[in-house]
Write an enzyme that holds these catalytic residues in place. Structure first.
Site, PDB file in Angstrom:
ATOM      1  N   TRP A  31       0.873  -1.216   0.054  1.00  0.00           N
ATOM      2  CA  TRP A  31       0.015  -0.007  -0.049  1.00  0.00           C
ATOM      3  C   TRP A  31       0.863   1.422   0.002  1.00  0.00           C
ATOM      4  CZ3 TRP A  31      -1.558   3.185   4.391  1.00  0.00           C
ATOM      5  CH2 TRP A  31      -2.532   4.175   4.113  1.00  0.00           C
ATOM      6  N   TYR A  64      -4.072  -1.420  -5.368  1.00  0.00           N
ATOM      7  CA  TYR A  64      -2.930  -0.689  -5.277  1.00  0.00           C
ATOM      8  C   TYR A  64      -2.192  -0.459  -6.440  1.00  0.00           C
ATOM      9  CZ  TYR A  64      -3.349  -2.209  -0.476  1.00  0.00           C
ATOM     10  OH  TYR A  64      -3.827  -2.349   1.062  1.00  0.00           O
ATOM     11  N   SER A 165     -11.590  -6.805   5.328  1.00  0.00           N
ATOM     12  CA  SER A 165     -10.885  -5.513   5.691  1.00  0.00           C
ATOM     13  C   SER A 165     -11.667  -4.391   5.790  1.00  0.00           C
ATOM     14  CB  SER A 165      -9.975  -5.197   4.472  1.00  0.00           C
ATOM     15  OG  SER A 165      -9.088  -4.166   4.875  1.00  0.00           O
ATOM     16  N   PRO A 222       0.501   0.573  11.323  1.00  0.00           N
ATOM     17  CA  PRO A 222       0.828   0.711  12.808  1.00  0.00           C
ATOM     18  C   PRO A 222       1.646   1.845  13.250  1.00  0.00           C
ATOM     19  CG  PRO A 222       2.045  -0.744  11.664  1.00  0.00           C
ATOM     20  CD  PRO A 222       1.258  -0.507  10.566  1.00  0.00           C
ATOM     21  N   LYS A 231       9.316  11.148  12.953  1.00  0.00           N
ATOM     22  CA  LYS A 231      10.125  11.990  11.993  1.00  0.00           C
ATOM     23  C   LYS A 231       9.218  13.399  11.655  1.00  0.00           C
ATOM     24  CE  LYS A 231       9.341   8.994   8.799  1.00  0.00           C
ATOM     25  NZ  LYS A 231       9.245   8.028   7.224  1.00  0.00           N
ATOM     26  N   ARG A 241       6.661  10.396   3.655  1.00  0.00           N
ATOM     27  CA  ARG A 241       5.367   9.999   3.140  1.00  0.00           C
ATOM     28  C   ARG A 241       4.425  11.206   2.917  1.00  0.00           C
ATOM     29  NH1 ARG A 241       2.706   4.168   4.067  1.00  0.00           N
ATOM     30  NH2 ARG A 241       4.570   3.489   2.951  1.00  0.00           N
ATOM     31  N   GLN A 309      14.576   0.749   6.528  1.00  0.00           N
ATOM     32  CA  GLN A 309      13.536   1.023   7.354  1.00  0.00           C
ATOM     33  C   GLN A 309      12.995  -0.346   7.693  1.00  0.00           C
ATOM     34  OE1 GLN A 309      10.847   3.227   4.722  1.00  0.00           O
ATOM     35  NE2 GLN A 309      11.570   5.055   5.506  1.00  0.00           N
ATOM     36  N   ASN A 313      12.651  -1.794  11.450  1.00  0.00           N
ATOM     37  CA  ASN A 313      11.416  -1.938  12.032  1.00  0.00           C
ATOM     38  C   ASN A 313      11.427  -3.483  12.595  1.00  0.00           C
ATOM     39  OD1 ASN A 313       9.267  -0.871   9.195  1.00  0.00           O
ATOM     40  ND2 ASN A 313      10.278   0.066  10.728  1.00  0.00           N
TER      41      ASN A 313
END
Length: 355
Positions: A31, A64, A165, A222, A231, A241, A309, A313
């Site tokens: 996504w 997507y 979903s 999350p 950030k 983003r 990243q 994570n």
């Protein structure tokens, strides 16, 4: 497929709800990443980095990047030659592939569920997905038709499980009741938004699902699109983003950032960062580890845009065992947003266990 063997390293695994499917507590999703700005070699690097970290579950959706996300992931899976039984691939059906028609090219009719997944499989270059999710509820289609269509996909070997979903708890319960009446397979998991700052639906409305149905979940965002990494504590950095704001997807987030509520969240992030550093981790790892403490979370979908990243994570696995009841209580005092449960549900301990 007969490429690199899967080495789970120190990844943790959980059953996906009331099924025998073992999923990693972290998975990787497309996504707003794969098929958008991330195309070509970087996608291979991202997926290989995830795989090397013990993440063998990859989430996608027909919508997507207008189908390009599935195309990119499918290409990488084929090029890397992973053994199919070593990976878990999921996708979602509802929105179609960027077409404006709103009749049979979207929704949860038998026609679109079957045709939509066939198209997804073609883009993914796979014979089946492990889980297919109904990306949204469809109130224009009888629930029985939807349940029967997903079971058809299972019976014909196009998927092993199906899920939901952003469905309401009532809709999920209805699907389960219909499946039981028809002696069919009900949905196995919900894919909802869940984070330190987005808790109400997951911890209130869905509570009976975790308690009575042992329903699974594959949670998304999350980190609240990066807000919980810290950030954005001093504005919107270039390359983030919020800065790229693909197709205006982050408009509300950007606006919220400068609101009184948004500023209050930033202050909480700063306090939580101090807790994370004391535990030997980052704000990112604390926020991710915190989601895993809830018994309803089967896997947490990561949306990293850079390989580093992903490596950062998964460090949440080092923080996870340090989240003692005392630390969780400290976090709750900072967050000050724990949803109240109806008395009929009983009490829940600070680590998410029902009491």
């Amino acid at each position: 497929m007969s490429g690199q063997a899967f080495e789970p390293k120190n990844m943790l695994y959980r059953n996906l709800g009331n099924t025998g499917l073992r999923v990693p507590v972290f998975s990787y999703g497309g996504w707003l990443t794969v098929g958008y700005e991330q195309k070509g070699d970087i996608v291979k690097e991202l997926m290989q980095t995830a795989f090397d970290a013990g993440i063998n579950m990859f989430d996608n959706a027909e919508a997507y990047a207008g189908g390009e996300s599935e195309t990119q992931m499918g290409r990488v899976i084929k090029e890397l030659g992973w053994k199919r039984s070593d990976i878990i691939v999921t996708t979602k059906i509802f929105f179609g592939v960027g077409r404006k028609e709103r009749h049979n090219t979207r929704g949860l009719s038998r026609k679109h569920i079957i045709e939509g997944l066939n198209d997804s499989l073609e883009r993914l270059q796979l014979d089946y997905v492990d889980i297919v999710f109904a990306h949204r509820p469809d109130v224009t289609t009888p629930m029985e038709e939807t349940v029967r269509a997903f079971n058809y996909l299972i019976d014909t070997g196009k998927t092993f499980y199906w899920g939901t979903s952003e469905w309401s708890a009532m809709q999920i319960q209805q699907a389960h009741e219909i499946a039981r009446r028809l002696n069919m397979v009900g949905p196995a998991a919900e894919q909802p938004h869940y984070s330190m700052f987005t808790r109400e639906r997951f911890e209130q409305e869905y509570e009976p699902l975790w308690r009575y149905e042992n329903y699974g979940s594959t949670i998304w965002s999350p980190l609240d699109s990066g807000l919980l990494t810290g950030k954005y504590n001093n504005g919107i950095p270039e390359g983030s983003r919020y800065h790229s704001n693909l197709n205006g997807a982050m408009d509300e987030n950007v606006k919220h950032l400068t609101s009184p509520e948004g500023k209050a969240k930033i202050e909480k992030v700063k306090k939580l960062t101090a807790v994370a550093e004391r535990l030997g981790g980052s704000m990112t790892s604390l926020a991710l580890a915190w989601t895993l403490k809830h018994k309803g979370v089967s896997t947490c979908i990561l949306g990293a845009t850079k390989p580093d990243q992903i490596k950062e994570n998964v460090k949440a696995l080092d923080i996870y065992p340090k989240l003692t009841p005392e630390v969780l209580e400290e976090i709750e005092k900072i967050l000050d947003n724990k949803p109240a449960l109806p008395a009929a549900y009983g009490r829940r301990s600070d680590d998410g266990e029902l009491m």
